[in-house]
Design an enzyme around this catalytic site. Structure first.
Site, PDB file in Angstrom:
ATOM      1  N   PHE A   1     -22.558  11.260 -27.730  1.00  0.00           N
ATOM      2  CA  PHE A   1     -21.766  10.474 -28.693  1.00  0.00           C
ATOM      3  C   PHE A   1     -21.392   9.098 -28.159  1.00  0.00           C
ATOM      4  O   PHE A   1     -21.194   8.163 -28.927  1.00  0.00           O
ATOM      5  CB  PHE A   1     -20.521  11.241 -29.148  1.00  0.00           C
ATOM      6  CG  PHE A   1     -19.510  11.508 -28.061  1.00  0.00           C
ATOM      7  CD1 PHE A   1     -19.624  12.617 -27.246  1.00  0.00           C
ATOM      8  CD2 PHE A   1     -18.438  10.650 -27.876  1.00  0.00           C
ATOM      9  CE1 PHE A   1     -18.691  12.868 -26.251  1.00  0.00           C
ATOM     10  CE2 PHE A   1     -17.493  10.898 -26.885  1.00  0.00           C
ATOM     11  CZ  PHE A   1     -17.631  12.002 -26.062  1.00  0.00           C
TER      12      PHE A   1
ATOM     13  N   ASP B   1       0.506  19.489 -20.983  1.00  0.00           N
ATOM     14  CA  ASP B   1      -0.177  18.200 -21.089  1.00  0.00           C
ATOM     15  C   ASP B   1       0.711  17.322 -21.969  1.00  0.00           C
ATOM     16  O   ASP B   1       0.823  17.536 -23.180  1.00  0.00           O
ATOM     17  CB  ASP B   1      -1.572  18.376 -21.707  1.00  0.00           C
ATOM     18  CG  ASP B   1      -2.337  17.055 -21.819  1.00  0.00           C
ATOM     19  OD1 ASP B   1      -1.692  16.000 -21.963  1.00  0.00           O
ATOM     20  OD2 ASP B   1      -3.588  17.078 -21.777  1.00  0.00           O
TER      21      ASP B   1
ATOM     22  N   ARG C   1     -15.570  12.625 -34.869  1.00  0.00           N
ATOM     23  CA  ARG C   1     -15.190  13.819 -34.119  1.00  0.00           C
ATOM     24  C   ARG C   1     -15.808  15.011 -34.838  1.00  0.00           C
ATOM     25  O   ARG C   1     -15.178  15.715 -35.589  1.00  0.00           O
ATOM     26  CB  ARG C   1     -13.660  13.968 -34.035  1.00  0.00           C
ATOM     27  CG  ARG C   1     -12.978  12.899 -33.229  1.00  0.00           C
ATOM     28  CD  ARG C   1     -12.905  13.188 -31.731  1.00  0.00           C
ATOM     29  NE  ARG C   1     -14.069  12.803 -30.969  1.00  0.00           N
ATOM     30  CZ  ARG C   1     -14.075  12.651 -29.639  1.00  0.00           C
ATOM     31  NH1 ARG C   1     -12.992  12.841 -28.925  1.00  0.00           N
ATOM     32  NH2 ARG C   1     -15.170  12.330 -29.006  1.00  0.00           N
TER      33      ARG C   1
ATOM     34  N   LYS D   1      -1.432   6.775 -23.047  1.00  0.00           N
ATOM     35  CA  LYS D   1      -0.779   7.118 -24.303  1.00  0.00           C
ATOM     36  C   LYS D   1       0.734   7.127 -24.163  1.00  0.00           C
ATOM     37  O   LYS D   1       1.426   6.370 -24.804  1.00  0.00           O
ATOM     38  CB  LYS D   1      -1.260   8.484 -24.789  1.00  0.00           C
ATOM     39  CG  LYS D   1      -2.696   8.472 -25.277  1.00  0.00           C
ATOM     40  CD  LYS D   1      -3.572   9.325 -24.421  1.00  0.00           C
ATOM     41  CE  LYS D   1      -5.031   9.182 -24.791  1.00  0.00           C
ATOM     42  NZ  LYS D   1      -5.804  10.331 -24.364  1.00  0.00           N
TER      43      LYS D   1
ATOM     44  N   TYR E   1       0.847  -1.203   0.000  1.00  0.00           N
ATOM     45  CA  TYR E   1       0.000   0.000   0.000  1.00  0.00           C
ATOM     46  C   TYR E   1       0.878   1.247   0.000  1.00  0.00           C
ATOM     47  O   TYR E   1       0.620   2.208  -0.698  1.00  0.00           O
ATOM     48  CB  TYR E   1      -0.900  -0.006   1.246  1.00  0.00           C
ATOM     49  CG  TYR E   1      -1.910   1.115   1.234  1.00  0.00           C
ATOM     50  CD1 TYR E   1      -3.150   0.951   0.604  1.00  0.00           C
ATOM     51  CD2 TYR E   1      -1.628   2.344   1.827  1.00  0.00           C
ATOM     52  CE1 TYR E   1      -4.069   1.975   0.562  1.00  0.00           C
ATOM     53  CE2 TYR E   1      -2.555   3.382   1.787  1.00  0.00           C
ATOM     54  CZ  TYR E   1      -3.766   3.195   1.159  1.00  0.00           C
ATOM     55  OH  TYR E   1      -4.681   4.212   1.115  1.00  0.00           O
TER      56      TYR E   1
ATOM     57  N   PHE F   1      -8.806  19.749 -24.721  1.00  0.00           N
ATOM     58  CA  PHE F   1      -9.128  18.336 -24.851  1.00  0.00           C
ATOM     59  C   PHE F   1     -10.434  18.143 -24.073  1.00  0.00           C
ATOM     60  O   PHE F   1     -10.678  18.861 -23.097  1.00  0.00           O
ATOM     61  CB  PHE F   1      -7.992  17.446 -24.299  1.00  0.00           C
ATOM     62  CG  PHE F   1      -8.284  15.991 -24.505  1.00  0.00           C
ATOM     63  CD1 PHE F   1      -8.212  15.441 -25.771  1.00  0.00           C
ATOM     64  CD2 PHE F   1      -8.672  15.178 -23.453  1.00  0.00           C
ATOM     65  CE1 PHE F   1      -8.535  14.107 -25.978  1.00  0.00           C
ATOM     66  CE2 PHE F   1      -8.986  13.848 -23.654  1.00  0.00           C
ATOM     67  CZ  PHE F   1      -8.912  13.300 -24.921  1.00  0.00           C
ATOM     68  N   THR F   2     -11.276  17.193 -24.511  1.00  0.00           N
ATOM     69  CA  THR F   2     -12.628  17.058 -23.939  1.00  0.00           C
ATOM     70  C   THR F   2     -12.632  17.049 -22.407  1.00  0.00           C
ATOM     71  O   THR F   2     -13.291  17.869 -21.771  1.00  0.00           O
ATOM     72  CB  THR F   2     -13.314  15.774 -24.453  1.00  0.00           C
ATOM     73  OG1 THR F   2     -12.377  14.701 -24.330  1.00  0.00           O
ATOM     74  CG2 THR F   2     -13.752  15.912 -25.896  1.00  0.00           C
TER      75      THR F   2
HETATM   76  C1  PLP Z   1      -6.284  11.108 -23.423  1.00  0.00           C
HETATM   77  C2  PLP Z   1      -5.917  12.462 -23.058  1.00  0.00           C
HETATM   78  C3  PLP Z   1      -6.226  12.980 -21.800  1.00  0.00           C
HETATM   79  C4  PLP Z   1      -7.028  12.198 -20.776  1.00  0.00           C
HETATM   80  O1  PLP Z   1      -6.375  11.029 -20.396  1.00  0.00           O
HETATM   81  P1  PLP Z   1      -7.152   9.720 -19.878  1.00  0.00           P
HETATM   82  O2  PLP Z   1      -6.081   8.815 -19.436  1.00  0.00           O
HETATM   83  O3  PLP Z   1      -7.941   9.194 -21.046  1.00  0.00           O
HETATM   84  O4  PLP Z   1      -8.060  10.129 -18.779  1.00  0.00           O
HETATM   85  C5  PLP Z   1      -5.814  14.272 -21.525  1.00  0.00           C
HETATM   86  N1  PLP Z   1      -5.152  15.007 -22.424  1.00  0.00           N
HETATM   87  C6  PLP Z   1      -4.846  14.552 -23.646  1.00  0.00           C
HETATM   88  C7  PLP Z   1      -4.106  15.414 -24.611  1.00  0.00           C
HETATM   89  C8  PLP Z   1      -5.211  13.263 -24.020  1.00  0.00           C
HETATM   90  O5  PLP Z   1      -4.910  12.814 -25.246  1.00  0.00           O
END
Ligand code: PLP
Length: 486
Positions: free
Chosen positions: A459, A227, A393, A270, A84, A136-137
């Site tokens: 969506f 980011d 998109r 990613k 932990y 980003f969304t």
């Molecule tokens: C995917 C992504 C996020 C969010 O990450 P998650 O792991 O899916 O929550 C934030 N910023 C960018 C640029 C992304 O491509």
């Protein structure tokens, strides 16, 4: 070694991206007959999110959590230290983050949006603005939940589909100066730069742009946030497209990029081909403002909602992000697809970017009005004729205004994601071939209309149907041209 490009030249002169890895673990795929693909699409309410992978041939929905892992990543998962608190796995990840991003303090989170939640709660107050290259969304939602307002200050021509500008992800410096003079530095929560800007076609920013943005941030005593979810590919484009860096090592490019940011956050789904995410900084003060929120929302400081196996794989994956053959694989296959489609007259976003090949649905289907959802229609038509699953998109991913009218999206895109080291060149050629065929037969594709429209994030779960019998006509033409072939 420098310039480890995946692209090689054949004796004939043809240039192709070659796979600089071998496949040692595989997953069986199914390419079903067109009648079954059409039935699966009807079952899924003409929404590619609702398809089952048993019906999908090439899953190009997203690169999130779908990159291939390396042998070294998989084997590292076996030495994971379950604890932990104080797990050795965490210290290995912390070491990798310090080396690759050059930041001392590490806060792990269960995925990228969890990091966004913490950064937004800690640093955004009601009424503040956050200038950025593009939203980003999930980023935008978290910022708005905390009372912030997103200001997108990309260059005027950044959304142009066909372009030869190498860095469409740049922040427009004059617009950034205007933000500070309009709102005053007290009202600017921070400036955010997103590597390989996701929603405008995976377009990178340049190192020079980062330096210029940093200078203005310093003059205004404002924090700069990076980011870094797609930072590896952005670093690769800097090396390819920015003269000063053509002989630079990727690890040095990454370190310089991160050095301009006071705080770096990322989705490991990613950047390191795993799951998870995190936040890093060199400032003890910034770290302390986030630390308690992390424990509250994510878990203890040495796991942050991630499994120890993911943490181990992330440490290895981060180091592999410095390997040119890893980070150039997806962009070089995307470039191959984009260049072939562009040469055939198919409207695609150029120059080729990171994460996927983006098809301009309004250019592809000019006869389908935005109210009939051209990007959604194109995604469903491509699946029916090929079993390839892409992501809409466009306006379906948008929302309605207070009068209940659709807010048309800036661009209507069909995104075909290329997760790292997942697809081969013959599969890529299949994609190109079927998109070209669809383009030749584009007048057969019609629009979509709602059957069930959820009020929130429509969506993901919404169901639609074809307007008219165009899927039948498209299937008939496919069978005429391809006979028994799948
Ligand atoms: C995917 C992504 C996020 C969010 O990450 P998650 O792991 O899916 O929550 C934030 N910023 C960018 C640029 C992304 O491509």
């Amino acid at each position: 070694m420098t310039n480890q490009n995946n692209v090689i030249k054949f004796y004939s002169g043809e240039q192709i991206p070659v796979e600089l890895h071998k496949v040692r673990m595989v997953q069986k795929l199914f390419l079903k007959p067109i009648e079954e693909r059409k039935a699966a699409m009807e079952e899924a309410g003409f929404n590619t999110f609702l398809l089952s992978t048993k019906d999908v041939f090439l899953d190009m929905l997203t690169d999130s959590g779908t990159n291939a892992m390396s042998d070294n990543q998989i084997s590292s998962m076996l030495q994971a230290d379950d604890a932990y608190a104080g797990s050795q796995s965490f210290y290995r990840m912390e070491k990798a983050l310090r080396e690759v991003f050059g930041k001392h303090y590490v806060l792990p989170a269960h995925q990228g949006r969890a990091a966004e939640n913490i950064v937004s709660q800690a640093f955004i107050k009601k009424g503040e603005v956050i200038p950025m290259n593009y939203h980003f969304t999930t980023t935008k939602e978290h910022m708005e939940l905390n009372g912030g307002k997103v200001l997108e200050i990309y260059a005027d021509d950044a959304l142009q589909i066909k372009s030869d500008k190498p860095f469409k992800g740049n922040i427009d410096i004059d617009k950034l100066k205007d933000v500070f003079s309009t709102y005053g530095k007290e009202k600017v929560a921070f400036v955010r730069m997103e590597a390989s800007t996701n929603l405008i076609g995976g377009q990178p920013f340049s190192m020079q742009n980062m330096r210029d943005v940093k200078k203005i941030c310093e003059e205004n005593e404002t924090m700069m946030v990076l980011d870094a979810s797609l930072i590896g590919e952005n670093a690769w484009f800097i090396k390819q497209r920015e003269e000063e860096f053509k002989n630079a090592e990727i690890k040095d490019i990454l370190l310089e990029m991160c050095s301009y940011a006071d705080l770096v956050y990322f989705s490991s789904r990613k950047v390191s081909s795993t799951r998870g995410g995190g936040i890093v900084t060199n400032s003890k003060d910034l770290y302390m403002k986030m630390r308690d929120l992390l424990v509250l929302y994510e878990g203890f400081l040495t796991y942050g909602g991630m499994s120890v196996r993911e943490i181990e794989a992330m440490a290895v994956g981060l180091n592999e992000t410095c390997d040119e053959t890893v980070i150039s694989q997806s962009p070089s296959f995307i470039a191959y697809a984009v260049n072939e489609l562009d040469a055939a007259g198919v409207p695609v976003i150029t120059p080729p970017g990171a994460l996927g090949c983006h098809i301009d649905a309004m250019g592809f289907l000019p006869h389908v009005p935005q109210t009939d959802y051209p990007a959604g229609a194109l995604a469903t038509a491509l699946f029916i004729i090929s079993g390839i699953r892409g992501m809409e998109r466009g306006t379906i991913s948008s929302v309605r205004d207070e009068n209940g009218d659709d807010i048309p999206a800036d661009v209507e895109l069909l995104r075909l994601a290329f997760p790292r080291r997942v697809f081969t060149l013959s599969q890529t050629k299949f994609v190109i071939d079927r998109v070209k065929w669809l383009y030749e037969n584009r007048e057969l594709v019609g629009g979509l209309e709602w059957v069930e429209e959820p009020p929130l994030l429509r969506f993901f779960m919404g169901r639609l149907k074809a307007k008219g019998d165009w899927p039948e006509k498209l299937m008939a033409k496919f069978k005429e041209d391809f006979g028994e072939s799948l």
